[in-house]
Design an enzyme around this catalytic site. Sequence first.
Site, PDB file in Angstrom:
ATOM      1  N   ARG A   1       0.827  -1.209   0.000  1.00 49.65           N
ATOM      2  CA  ARG A   1       0.000   0.000   0.000  1.00 49.65           C
ATOM      3  C   ARG A   1       0.861   1.259   0.000  1.00 49.65           C
ATOM      4  O   ARG A   1       0.510   2.272   0.576  1.00 49.65           O
ATOM      5  CB  ARG A   1      -0.966   0.005   1.177  1.00 49.65           C
ATOM      6  CG  ARG A   1      -0.370  -0.139   2.547  1.00 49.65           C
ATOM      7  CD  ARG A   1      -1.447   0.049   3.607  1.00 49.65           C
ATOM      8  NE  ARG A   1      -0.924  -0.199   4.934  1.00 49.65           N
ATOM      9  CZ  ARG A   1      -1.600   0.046   6.058  1.00 49.65           C
ATOM     10  NH1 ARG A   1      -2.811   0.556   5.982  1.00 49.65           N
ATOM     11  NH2 ARG A   1      -1.074  -0.210   7.233  1.00 49.65           N
TER      12      ARG A   1
ATOM     13  N   LYS B   1       1.488   6.518   0.925  1.00 50.05           N
ATOM     14  CA  LYS B   1       0.974   5.339   1.609  1.00 50.05           C
ATOM     15  C   LYS B   1      -0.542   5.481   1.707  1.00 50.05           C
ATOM     16  O   LYS B   1      -1.050   6.442   2.278  1.00 50.05           O
ATOM     17  CB  LYS B   1       1.580   5.225   3.005  1.00 50.05           C
ATOM     18  CG  LYS B   1       1.252   3.909   3.706  1.00 50.05           C
ATOM     19  CD  LYS B   1       2.064   3.767   4.975  1.00 50.05           C
ATOM     20  CE  LYS B   1       1.775   2.433   5.667  1.00 50.05           C
ATOM     21  NZ  LYS B   1       2.605   2.269   6.898  1.00 50.05           N
TER      22      LYS B   1
ATOM     23  N   GLY C   1      -4.662  -1.720  -0.698  1.00 50.42           N
ATOM     24  CA  GLY C   1      -3.694  -0.659  -0.925  1.00 50.42           C
ATOM     25  C   GLY C   1      -4.052   0.666  -0.288  1.00 50.42           C
ATOM     26  O   GLY C   1      -3.366   1.666  -0.505  1.00 50.42           O
TER      27      GLY C   1
ATOM     28  N   ASP D   1      11.452  -6.967   6.389  1.00 49.25           N
ATOM     29  CA  ASP D   1      10.980  -6.055   5.355  1.00 49.25           C
ATOM     30  C   ASP D   1      10.664  -4.671   5.923  1.00 49.25           C
ATOM     31  O   ASP D   1      10.367  -3.748   5.168  1.00 49.25           O
ATOM     32  CB  ASP D   1       9.748  -6.618   4.644  1.00 49.25           C
ATOM     33  CG  ASP D   1       8.598  -6.907   5.589  1.00 49.25           C
ATOM     34  OD1 ASP D   1       8.769  -7.771   6.463  1.00 49.25           O
ATOM     35  OD2 ASP D   1       7.523  -6.271   5.469  1.00 49.25           O
ATOM     36  N   ASN D   2      10.737  -4.538   7.261  1.00 52.97           N
ATOM     37  CA  ASN D   2      10.525  -3.234   7.899  1.00 52.97           C
ATOM     38  C   ASN D   2      11.822  -2.660   8.453  1.00 52.97           C
ATOM     39  O   ASN D   2      11.798  -1.820   9.350  1.00 52.97           O
ATOM     40  CB  ASN D   2       9.502  -3.356   9.036  1.00 52.97           C
ATOM     41  CG  ASN D   2       8.112  -3.685   8.533  1.00 52.97           C
ATOM     42  OD1 ASN D   2       7.766  -3.356   7.403  1.00 52.97           O
ATOM     43  ND2 ASN D   2       7.316  -4.327   9.366  1.00 52.97           N
TER      44      ASN D   2
END
Length: 529
Positions: free
Chosen positions: A103, A122, A135, A269-270
């Site tokens: 998103r 975002k 998204g 992934d963060n």
Amino acid sequence: MHNIHINNSFTDALPQDPITENYTRQVTGAAYSLAQPLVFKNAQVIHVSKLAQELGFTNEDVQSLSFKKLVTGQELPDNVAPYAMAYAGHQFGNWAGQLGDGRAINLFEMLHHDQRWAWQLKGAGPTPYSRRGDGLAVLRSSIREHLCSEAMHYLGVPTTRSLSLSLSGDQVLRDMLYDGNAAHEKGAIVCRVAPSFIRFGNFEWAAAQGNPEYLKQLTDYTIKTFYSHITATGKEAYLQFFQEVTHRTLEMIIHWQRVGFVHGVMNTDNMSILGLTIDYGPYGWLEPYEHGWTPNTTDSQNKRYRYGAQPEIGLWNLLQLANALYELINDGPALEAILNEYKSNYQSQYLMMMKSKLGLQTTQENDQKLVATLEHHLQLHETDMTLFFRELSLIEPHMDADKAFITISMAFYDLENISEPHQWSWLEWLETYLKRLQLEQDALGMDGIAFAKAKQQQMNAINPKYVFRNYIAQLVIDEADKGDYTLLNEVYRMLQRPYDEQPEFDKWYDLRPDWARTKVGCSMLSCSS
């Protein structure tokens, strides 16, 4: 509006997904896929941060229709092709495969005063990586991201930034607590900005593709663009790169521990490859000091991402990055040595940070024990972290322990019910601390008045008076949901000077209210929050 100097280094250097249609799918061999923001005819900008000025926009620019269309994705500069990044990652310790910007839509990169800024929306619509999502984003989570990323910046914590907060004009269906009670909420869009949004997961994705050339392309691009001081080549360059990423990651996490920030979802992934705090999902601030606290309902059982585990999780995530880079380096012992260095550096840097929170600059033999005993005491009885360290700055070496205890007493959530043994243990620690302060004063060769003043100034420069407490965020959300942004603007003003006294905001320098102890949004949050 001033001319934006577009310089799209990421898309120029790395492979594009050959499929240009925007639908959910598995993507292979590409760094990104094209994705246009949705059309939001009734979008409304409700707050713009001071980052706009840093990027060269005037007040007149910010008020213009062109700016509104830009930060909601409705009107973009010429020759811009918005896209979503491809990445993978480990979520809660398990390999999740393809993830990507589900998103978030990247608009472009700009150069301003020789600084690179990537723009990203975002909540502006789906991408090929949206999986089962739409998204979109809602107002509550967007307020939390917008204000917290800016609060972290002013606290001196490495972070991505937020330029603007907008209403999309649409309603979005969300099940906030994943309990089957979905409801429509106001849709929102955050325009966030950073030198880059590349994550550990981008490298995990490249490695998982089984395409060493793509992994090399990504790594070479990242070094050339963001670590250009690395002049070595080949294996040595990649080792230096990994070592610098570990240093930046550790620096970021030390800052988190310093201010009591809990990320809540430290998946690979963060994790930013630049050591920036990224992806403000179910984060929270320590109110009562507790190593075992996590703000994430998804993590409430195992508490993998609890406050006290953040340094360890940072190391675990770096191990996954090392595994991804191994194809380029092919030297396990060298990578292991860098990871071991992280461990030793953490111990020394954490002690140094905690000593600075206590107003100690010199070194004494029992400093580590002093810190460890304090951490134990802080968790025996609910003690507000922010208030405790701020009030501690008022303690002077000539005080007795009883007066020192009264000085810090406003930090206790239930002062009347502190047990007598617990109070005695606090008095014992304070006696030790007062003696340590006297040693500090003697070592610095200062008189009492000068030392007390210098100590307070030093402590107040590292221990904030104001943080973006969980309940404050919820109050802002509640008012904004009614269309009233007065509190949002007030809190934003306060968060820009977190270390200053700001007596006009003293009402926020207080214990978390009882009503917020278990209220949704004030204590625990879901990943959709």
